[in-house]
Design an enzyme around this catalytic site. Structure first.
Site, PDB file in Angstrom:
ATOM      1  N   MET A   1       9.490   5.558   7.420  1.00  0.00           N
ATOM      2  CA  MET A   1       9.708   6.666   6.946  1.00  0.00           C
ATOM      3  C   MET A   1       8.416   7.322   6.764  1.00  0.00           C
ATOM      4  SD  MET A   1      12.819   6.780   7.043  1.00  0.00           S
ATOM      5  CE  MET A   1      14.412   6.296   6.650  1.00  0.00           C
ATOM      6  N   PRO A   2       8.036   8.102   7.746  1.00  0.00           N
ATOM      7  CA  PRO A   2       6.497   8.763   7.668  1.00  0.00           C
ATOM      8  C   PRO A   2       6.659   9.561   6.465  1.00  0.00           C
ATOM      9  CG  PRO A   2       7.239   8.834   9.701  1.00  0.00           C
ATOM     10  CD  PRO A   2       8.365   8.408   9.014  1.00  0.00           C
ATOM     11  N   HIS A   3       5.643   9.707   5.716  1.00  0.00           N
ATOM     12  CA  HIS A   3       5.468  10.728   4.595  1.00  0.00           C
ATOM     13  C   HIS A   3       3.947  11.296   4.795  1.00  0.00           C
ATOM     14  CE1 HIS A   3       5.427  13.289   1.100  1.00  0.00           C
ATOM     15  NE2 HIS A   3       4.405  12.706   0.796  1.00  0.00           N
TER      16      HIS A   3
END
Length: 81
Positions: A1-3
Protein backbone atom coordinates in the site's frame (compact mmCIF):
# COMPACT_ATOMS: atom_id res chain seq x y z
CA UNK A 1 0.00 0.00 0.00
CA UNK A 2 1.92 3.06 -1.14
CA UNK A 3 1.92 6.06 1.17
CA UNK A 4 3.62 9.05 -0.42
CA UNK A 5 4.82 11.94 1.73
CA UNK A 6 5.63 15.20 0.00
CA UNK A 7 7.93 17.42 2.05
CA UNK A 8 7.95 21.01 0.91
CA UNK A 9 8.32 24.58 2.05
CA UNK A 10 5.13 26.26 3.30
CA UNK A 11 3.17 28.50 0.98
CA UNK A 12 1.58 26.26 -1.61
CA UNK A 13 -2.19 26.61 -1.89
CA UNK A 14 -4.67 23.91 -0.97
CA UNK A 15 -5.61 23.71 -4.66
CA UNK A 16 -1.95 23.08 -5.61
CA UNK A 17 -1.67 20.34 -2.98
CA UNK A 18 -4.94 18.72 -4.12
CA UNK A 19 -3.77 18.81 -7.75
CA UNK A 20 -0.39 17.30 -6.89
CA UNK A 21 -2.04 14.65 -4.74
CA UNK A 22 -4.40 13.71 -7.58
CA UNK A 23 -1.48 13.49 -10.03
CA UNK A 24 0.52 11.30 -7.65
CA UNK A 25 -2.44 8.96 -7.08
CA UNK A 26 -3.10 8.77 -10.83
CA UNK A 27 0.47 7.81 -11.63
CA UNK A 28 0.90 5.38 -8.71
CA UNK A 29 -2.27 3.52 -9.66
CA UNK A 30 -1.30 3.44 -13.35
CA UNK A 31 2.36 2.50 -12.96
CA UNK A 32 2.15 0.15 -9.97
CA UNK A 33 -1.27 -1.29 -10.77
CA UNK A 34 -2.83 -0.49 -7.40
CA UNK A 35 -6.41 0.55 -6.84
CA UNK A 36 -7.00 4.16 -5.86
CA UNK A 37 -8.14 3.03 -2.40
CA UNK A 38 -4.67 1.60 -1.74
CA UNK A 39 -2.84 4.92 -2.15
CA UNK A 40 -2.49 7.72 0.38
CA UNK A 41 -0.71 11.05 0.03
CA UNK A 42 0.38 13.40 2.80
CA UNK A 43 2.09 16.77 2.89
CA UNK A 44 4.68 17.82 5.45
CA UNK A 45 5.40 21.54 5.30
CA UNK A 46 8.88 22.34 6.59
CA UNK A 47 10.21 25.86 7.10
CA UNK A 48 13.29 26.72 5.04
CA UNK A 49 15.27 27.25 8.25
CA UNK A 50 14.48 23.66 9.31
CA UNK A 51 14.89 21.98 5.89
CA UNK A 52 18.44 20.76 6.36
CA UNK A 53 17.91 19.22 9.79
CA UNK A 54 14.40 17.80 9.21
CA UNK A 55 14.57 16.76 5.56
CA UNK A 56 17.92 16.99 3.79
CA UNK A 57 20.16 15.33 6.36
CA UNK A 58 17.93 12.39 7.38
CA UNK A 59 15.91 11.74 4.23
CA UNK A 60 18.15 12.88 1.38
CA UNK A 61 21.81 12.85 2.39
CA UNK A 62 21.23 9.97 4.80
CA UNK A 63 19.61 7.86 2.05
CA UNK A 64 21.47 9.07 -1.03
CA UNK A 65 21.90 5.57 -2.39
CA UNK A 66 18.15 4.89 -2.37
CA UNK A 67 17.06 8.04 -4.23
CA UNK A 68 15.74 7.57 -7.75
CA UNK A 69 15.67 11.33 -8.28
CA UNK A 70 18.45 13.19 -6.51
CA UNK A 71 18.36 16.93 -5.85
CA UNK A 72 20.82 19.29 -7.45
CA UNK A 73 21.66 20.93 -4.13
CA UNK A 74 23.63 20.06 -1.01
CA UNK A 75 27.05 18.54 -0.36
CA UNK A 76 26.12 15.09 -1.67
CA UNK A 77 25.19 16.57 -5.06
CA UNK A 78 28.67 17.98 -5.55
CA UNK A 79 30.46 14.79 -4.51
CA UNK A 80 28.26 12.26 -6.33
CA UNK A 81 29.49 10.71 -9.54
Amino acid sequence: MPHVIVKLWPGKSEAQKRDLSAAIVEQVTRILDYGEDAVSVGFDEVAPSEWSARVYEPAVQGKWGTLYKRPGYGPAATTAS
